[in-house]
Scaffold this motif. Structure first.
Motif, mmCIF file in Angstrom:
data_model
loop_
_atom_site.group_PDB
_atom_site.id
_atom_site.type_symbol
_atom_site.label_atom_id
_atom_site.label_comp_id
_atom_site.label_asym_id
_atom_site.label_seq_id
_atom_site.Cartn_x
_atom_site.Cartn_y
_atom_site.Cartn_z
ATOM 1 N N ARG A 190 18.247 6.174 7.158
ATOM 2 C CA ARG A 190 17.056 6.149 7.494
ATOM 3 C C ARG A 190 15.921 5.362 6.799
ATOM 4 O O ARG A 190 14.757 5.851 6.518
ATOM 5 N N GLY A 229 16.791 1.865 9.843
ATOM 6 C CA GLY A 229 16.002 3.124 9.737
ATOM 7 C C GLY A 229 16.633 4.199 10.911
ATOM 8 O O GLY A 229 15.944 5.210 10.736
ATOM 9 N N MET A 230 17.508 3.817 11.433
ATOM 10 C CA MET A 230 17.931 4.745 12.429
ATOM 11 C C MET A 230 19.384 5.106 12.025
ATOM 12 O O MET A 230 20.227 6.016 12.795
ATOM 13 N N TYR A 247 12.038 0.020 4.628
ATOM 14 C CA TYR A 247 12.475 -0.183 5.788
ATOM 15 C C TYR A 247 12.432 -1.770 6.112
ATOM 16 O O TYR A 247 11.791 -2.427 6.465
ATOM 17 N N HIS A 264 10.193 9.712 11.346
ATOM 18 C CA HIS A 264 10.870 9.972 10.341
ATOM 19 C C HIS A 264 10.197 9.310 8.911
ATOM 20 O O HIS A 264 10.302 10.127 7.898
ATOM 21 N N ASN A 265 9.563 8.315 8.879
ATOM 22 C CA ASN A 265 9.001 7.561 7.987
ATOM 23 C C ASN A 265 7.640 8.580 7.577
ATOM 24 O O ASN A 265 7.467 8.946 6.494
ATOM 25 N N SER A 267 11.736 -1.168 16.165
ATOM 26 C CA SER A 267 12.772 -0.263 16.353
ATOM 27 C C SER A 267 12.892 0.261 17.761
ATOM 28 O O SER A 267 13.985 0.547 18.126
ATOM 29 N N PRO A 326 18.480 10.546 17.043
ATOM 30 C CA PRO A 326 17.735 10.537 15.900
ATOM 31 C C PRO A 326 16.327 10.426 16.137
ATOM 32 O O PRO A 326 15.578 9.975 17.216
ATOM 33 N N LEU A 327 15.372 11.105 15.272
ATOM 34 C CA LEU A 327 13.897 10.914 15.440
ATOM 35 C C LEU A 327 13.424 9.515 15.267
ATOM 36 O O LEU A 327 14.184 8.684 14.705
ATOM 37 N N PRO A 328 12.552 9.204 16.241
ATOM 38 C CA PRO A 328 12.142 7.524 15.898
ATOM 39 C C PRO A 328 11.773 7.483 14.505
ATOM 40 O O PRO A 328 11.167 8.175 13.867
ATOM 41 N N SER A 329 11.750 6.148 14.117
ATOM 42 C CA SER A 329 11.332 5.768 12.899
ATOM 43 C C SER A 329 10.277 6.192 12.284
ATOM 44 O O SER A 329 10.251 6.474 11.115
ATOM 45 N N ALA A 330 9.125 6.013 13.276
ATOM 46 C CA ALA A 330 7.845 6.311 12.675
ATOM 47 C C ALA A 330 7.636 7.835 12.546
ATOM 48 O O ALA A 330 7.063 8.093 11.252
ATOM 49 N N TYR A 376 0.958 -1.105 -0.049
ATOM 50 C CA TYR A 376 0.071 -0.031 -0.030
ATOM 51 C C TYR A 376 0.684 1.192 -0.023
ATOM 52 O O TYR A 376 0.435 2.484 -0.184
ATOM 53 N N GLU A 386 5.891 -1.148 8.640
ATOM 54 C CA GLU A 386 5.482 -0.798 9.908
ATOM 55 C C GLU A 386 5.704 -1.423 11.124
ATOM 56 O O GLU A 386 5.856 -1.094 12.304
ATOM 57 N N CYS A 444 8.899 -0.199 12.270
ATOM 58 C CA CYS A 444 8.751 1.197 13.015
ATOM 59 C C CYS A 444 8.517 0.871 14.475
ATOM 60 O O CYS A 444 8.969 1.504 15.415
ATOM 61 N N PRO A 503 10.392 7.802 -0.838
ATOM 62 C CA PRO A 503 10.829 7.503 0.632
ATOM 63 C C PRO A 503 11.507 6.235 0.664
ATOM 64 O O PRO A 503 11.387 5.747 -0.262
ATOM 65 N N GLN A 549 9.213 11.272 5.804
ATOM 66 C CA GLN A 549 9.479 10.909 4.517
ATOM 67 C C GLN A 549 8.223 11.020 3.371
ATOM 68 O O GLN A 549 8.516 11.057 2.140
ATOM 69 N N LYS A 551 0.904 3.376 8.484
ATOM 70 C CA LYS A 551 2.119 2.825 9.012
ATOM 71 C C LYS A 551 2.742 3.901 10.079
ATOM 72 O O LYS A 551 3.322 3.359 10.863
#
Lengths: 500, 500
Positions: free
Chosen positions: A430, A424-425, A324, B314-315, A385, B308-312, A208, A379, A382, A321, B318, B444
C-alpha cells in the motif's frame, strides 16, 4: 524465475503443523531471505520457515519479463550502487550481472521544470550534474544550495544511526516537517526547489509529510552524504541487475534452499511463554522458538498480537506510513529523444500540472527495449491511481513531448506499450518505496523501530529497521544481519540445534 | 447496564446469514448506535445489523460501577457541555441525569507546574480561570496569550468544517506541526506553555505529533472558540452523566431495540456489485445493501477490502494515528485536599518528571466516592503503560503530595484504591481520546476522511469523520446524522423498505 530446488507450496496446509521450528520468518523479501541465509551460513539453524503473504518471493523487488524472456524490467526497486557493499557482495556471490543506469550526464541534456525557474515556459535544459543558467540558476542559487547541503550533512552526521532519538537535537528536528526545515534553511526559491526534488524523489513523499529527523537519519545511514542518495553514477542509482532485482531474492532462496510458503498471510502472533504460535489467514498454524518479522510497519496493525504489542511499538506502527510512488514504463520503438532532442531522458519536474516528477531513460542493455521510466509521487499518485490506462498514457505522452522536445503526435507514433505498477494498491505494501516516520514518532517511540519484543522471542528485521541505507536493499540486508546477531547468543546459549 | 430488550448475541452464529440487511453498521459506539437510531426514526429502515468487535456496547465510552452500584466512574470519555446541543438533546431524550464537573474555580486554588515558571520549586497556585502572579505571569505574558488565542481563532474560522483542505492556507497550515506553529506565534515561553497544556490535554498528543491544520480544524468544528475546548464551566468539560456516559450508548441501543452482535470483529468487506459482504474473524458472514463504518482510521488497515480501498483513503488511515491518554483514578477516604490545602484538585503540569499532566477532582455526587482523576499522555503514556501497579500508585501519591500540599505519608494514609484505564492497550482503540492527523494528511487525502466509497455502498461515520466537535460524543452524533442524510436519497430512490 524460480527453480525447482526451492520448496514452495501455495496450497492450504493441514491446519496445524506439529513441527516446532527454530525460527519463523514473516516475509520472503530481501530481508527475510537474508535472515534465512545467515542462520544457515552461521550454522545456527536450518530449521527455519518463511511465511509470505504474496504469491511470489521478492516483496517490493519484483521483475517483469518482456519479449519472451529477452528483457526484464523492474516494476519495484531496481538500483544498487558502490556505496552499498552488502548488496554488491550478495549480487557477486549469486553470480548476477549488472549494467549501468543510462545517464549521459556530460553528453546529453537533462530537463528541469520548476515553477521557481519559470515553469513550462522556461524548461531548463543542461548538461553535467548541476544545471547552470546565468538567467536563473545564478551563483547565488548555487552557493545557497551548496551551503545548505553541507549544513544538512553536518546535521545528519550528528544522528546516531542505530538510535536517532539520541541525537542531541532529536526533539528539535523531530518536531518539524521537512517543509518547515527547508523553509528555515534555504535562502533562494530555486535552491529550495532543487532540494524538494531530492525529498520527493528519494522518499516518494512531499516534504510536508515527513519528520526532519527522519530525513537526517536517512542521510546519516546512507553514509552521511547527500550525493550518495541523489546522484546516479557511483551512488544509489548507479546500476541495475540485468535479469531483474527480484532475482537477488529468489537467488538467495534457491541457493540456500529456503523453506518458503507462499500465500501465507500472518494474522496472529501469540506468545505462549516457551514458544511462539503464528497463525495465517488460511488457517495454517505454526510454532517456533523465535519469530522474525520483516513486514512493513503499518501491516502490524492488522496482526492480532497476544499479548498485545507494547504501546511504543504500536504507536510507531501507527505513525510510520508509506511513501507513494507509481512507476510508469513508456516503451517506444526507439530512444529517439537521445539524438533527435539531445536528451538523456532525465526529467525533474515540480510543475503542478505534471504528474511525473522524475524520469529515467530505461536504457536496457543493447537497447533491446527502449523507453522512459517515470515516477508519480505522493498526492499526485493518489489521483493518478484512479485514472484509466488510456488517460495515463495520454498524460505522459503530453508531458514528455512538452518537456523533452517534439510533438505529441511524434511521441504517439513511437509509442509501443505502457506498463505501470501502482504500489499504493498492492495489498501488503500500500505504498512505496518505503515507510517514513511522521513528525514526533522517533522521539516518542525511541527504539521501537527495531527492539526485540516478547522477552527476546520476536525480532524485527526489514529495511525500515536498519541502521544502514534504510529503505534500500542494503538496509534490508543490514537489518537481517542485526537480527541474526541478536539471535546468535540465544542459539549459542542453548547449544546449537542439530541440522535437519 | 444492558436491559434484556436489546438483542445481543455473543455466541458464534451460523457461518453465513441468509438474510440480506439493508444496512450493516460496524461498531456499536456512540456513532454506530445513532446511525441505527436515525435510520429507524426517519422510517428509512429497521433492517439494520450492528457488528461490534468488543464484548460490550459503547466503544470509547465505558463506565465502571463501584460500591455495589452506588457510584459509577467513566474510564473512557466522560464530559459533555452546553456548546454540544446534539448530545445534550440525546441525554434529555433518554432521561439520563447529569451533574456538574467539580471545579471551584473562584473559591479554591488550581496548581500549575511549568518549567517556564520555575518548575516544582515555584508551583503556581491561583484562583479564577487565568492565573496571575506579578513575579512570573506578567501582563506581557497574559497579553501574549490573549493576542495569540485571538489570532488562532481567526485562523480556525477560515477552515471549512466539512472540507479542511479547502482552507485558503491549507497547505501552509498542514505543512507544519503544532510545535512549529506555536514556536512562530508565541513571544513568551509561559504563554506558549499554557498553549501547550491545551494541546496535550485536549488532543492527548504532543504538539510535535500533529498537523497545525488539524488543530485549527478541531477548533473550528468546536464552534471556533478556544474556550469551548479548554474551559470547564459552560464548555466541553462542563458536566458528566450520573450513571456513566456509556449509558447514553446502551440507552440508545435499548430504546431503539437495535440489533447488536458483540464479539464480531470485521476482517473483510467485499463489494459484490449489487450488495456488500462483511466477514468477521469468527467466520460469520453478513450481506447488506449498504455498510456504515464507525471504527477508527487505523483499524481499517487490518480489514481486507475487496476491491482494495482507494489509495487516498488508505493513505488517510495510515496517517491518522491515535492520541494516547491513560486515565488514572486515585480514590481517597475524603477529599481532604479541598479544605486542608485549599485545592480544587486541578493540576496542569509540564514538568518533565511528572507523569500526570492534568487532574480533576472526581467530585462525585454527594461525594459517595472521592478522588482525583489524572491523565498521562503521549510519550509518557508509552512509558507509564509498562509500569507495575504499585509503582504507578507510588508515582501519583508523590506527584499529588508535592503539587497539592501535604506529605507523601498523609496521601498514602488517605489512599483507598487505584483504577486506571490504559486505552493504548485496548485492542480496537490502541489509544485515546481520538485520532489526529499527521502533517500533510488532510491536504494529501482531501475528503477521504468522510467520503462514501464503493459507488455509495460504503459510508463513513465515527467522530473522526465529523464536521462538528470531532473526537467528541457530539461529533459521533454529527457524523451519524451526515451518514443518514447520505443514505436517505438512496432509500427514497428505491422506495422505502418495509418494516420488519
Amino acid at each position: 524465475m524460480l527453480s525447482s530446488s526451492v520448496e514452495i507450496s501455495s496450497c492450504a496446509p493441514t491446519k496445524k503443523s506439529h513441527k516446532l521450528y527454530d525460527v519463523v520468518i514473516i516475509g520472503a523479501g530481501m530481508s527475510g531471505v537474508n535472515v534465512g541465509k545467515l542462520l544457515k551460513e552461521k550454522g545456527l539453524t536450518e530449521n527455519v520457515l518463511i511465511l509470505e503473504a504474496n504469491d511470489y518471493i521478492g516483496g517490493r523487488l519484483r521483475s517483469k519479463v518482456l519479449l519472451n524472456g529477452k528483457a526484464t524490467i523492474d516494476i519495484g526497486g531496481q538500483w544498487i550502487g558502490p556505496p552499498q557493499p552488502k548488496v554488491l557482495k550478495l549480487v557477486k556471490e549469486l553470480g548476477l550481472s549488472t549494467y549501468p543506469q543510462y545517464f549521459e550526464q556530460e553528453k546529453r541534456r537533462s530537463s528541469l521544470v520548476f515553477p521557481s525557474i519559470g515553469g513550462k515556459k522556461h524548461i531548463l535544459r543542461y548538461t553535467g550534474s548541476i544545471p547552470s543558467d546565468p538567467k536563473n540558476v545564478t551563483d547565488e542559487v548555487l552557493l545557497d544550495f551548496d551551503t545548505c547541503i553541507r549544513k544538512i550533512e553536518r546535521m545528519a552526521n550528528t544522528v546516531p544511526v542505530d538510535a536517532p532519538h539520541e541525537c542531541d537535537k532529536a526533539e528539535e528536528y523531530d518536531s518539524q516537517t521537512v517543509q518547515t526545515f527547508m523553509d528555515n534553511l534555504f535562502k533562494t526559491e530555486i535552491a529550495k526547489d532543487f532540494f524538494k526534488t531530492f525529498v520527493v524523489t528519494v522518499f516518494a513523499c512531499q516534504p510536508y509529510e515527513m519528520s526532519a529527523l527522519f530525513m537526517l537519519w536517512y542521510i546519516a545511514v546512507a553514509g552521511g552524504k547527500f550525493e550518495n542518495l541523489m546522484n546516479v553514477r557511483d551512488a544509489a542509482q548507479d546500476c541495475k541487475i540485468y535479469r531483474g532485482s527480484q532475482g537477488i531474492v529468489t537467488g538467495v532462496a534457491e541457493k540456500f534452499k529456503l523453506n518458503v510458503l507462499l500465500n501465507h498471510h500472518v494474522v496472529k502472533i501469540k506468545d505462549e511463554g516457551s514458544l511462539m504460535t503464528v497463525t495465517c489467514k488460511n488457517g495454517a498454524v505454526f510454532q517456533s522458538k523465535y519469530v522474525v518479522t520483516t513486514n512493513l510497519p503499518w501491516t502490524h496493525l492488522g496482526i492480532e498480537y497476544d499479548p498485545p504489542l507494547p504501546s511504543a511499538r504500536h504507536n510507531f506502527c501507527q505513525r510510520t506510513p508509506m511513501g507513494y510512488a507509481i512507476k510508469c514504463f513508456m516503451l517506444f520503438k526507439e530512444p529517439f529523444w537521445r539524438k533527435k532532442y539531445d536528451s538523456n531522458g532525465f526529467i525533474l519536474s515540480l510543475q503542478p500540472e505534471d504528474y511525473i516528477t522524475l524520469t529515467y531513460d530505461v536504457g536496457y542493455k543493447d537497447d533491446i527495449i527502449c523507453g522512459i521510466c517515470g515516477f508519480v509521487y505522493a498526492e499526485k499518485a493518489c489521483e493518478f491511481s484512479t485514472l484509466p490506462r488510456e488517460k495515463k498514457i495520454d498524460l505522459l505522452l503530453k508531458q514528455y513531448s512538452e518537456t523533452l522536445g517534439g510533438t505529441y503526435e511524434e511521441w504517439k507514433s513511437q509509442f509501443v506499450d505502457y506498463i505501470d505498477k501502482d504500489w499504493g494498491m498492492e495489498p501488503y505494501a500500500r505504498g512505496s518505496y518505503g515507510a517514513v516516520t511522521a513528525p514526533g514518532t522517533l522521539v516518542k517511540t525511541k527504539l521501537a523501530f527495531r527492539e526485540p519484543l516478547y522477552n527476546r522471542k520476536l525480532f524485527i528485521a526489514g529495511t525500515e529497521s536498519a541502521s544502514r541505507w534504510i529503505g534500500y536493499m542494503e538496509g534490508a540486508i543490514d537489518a537481517a544481519e542485526r537480527v541474526v546477531s541478536e539471535l546468535t547468543p540465544l542459539f549459542e546459549g542453548q547449544g546449537r540445534t542439530s541440522k535437519l
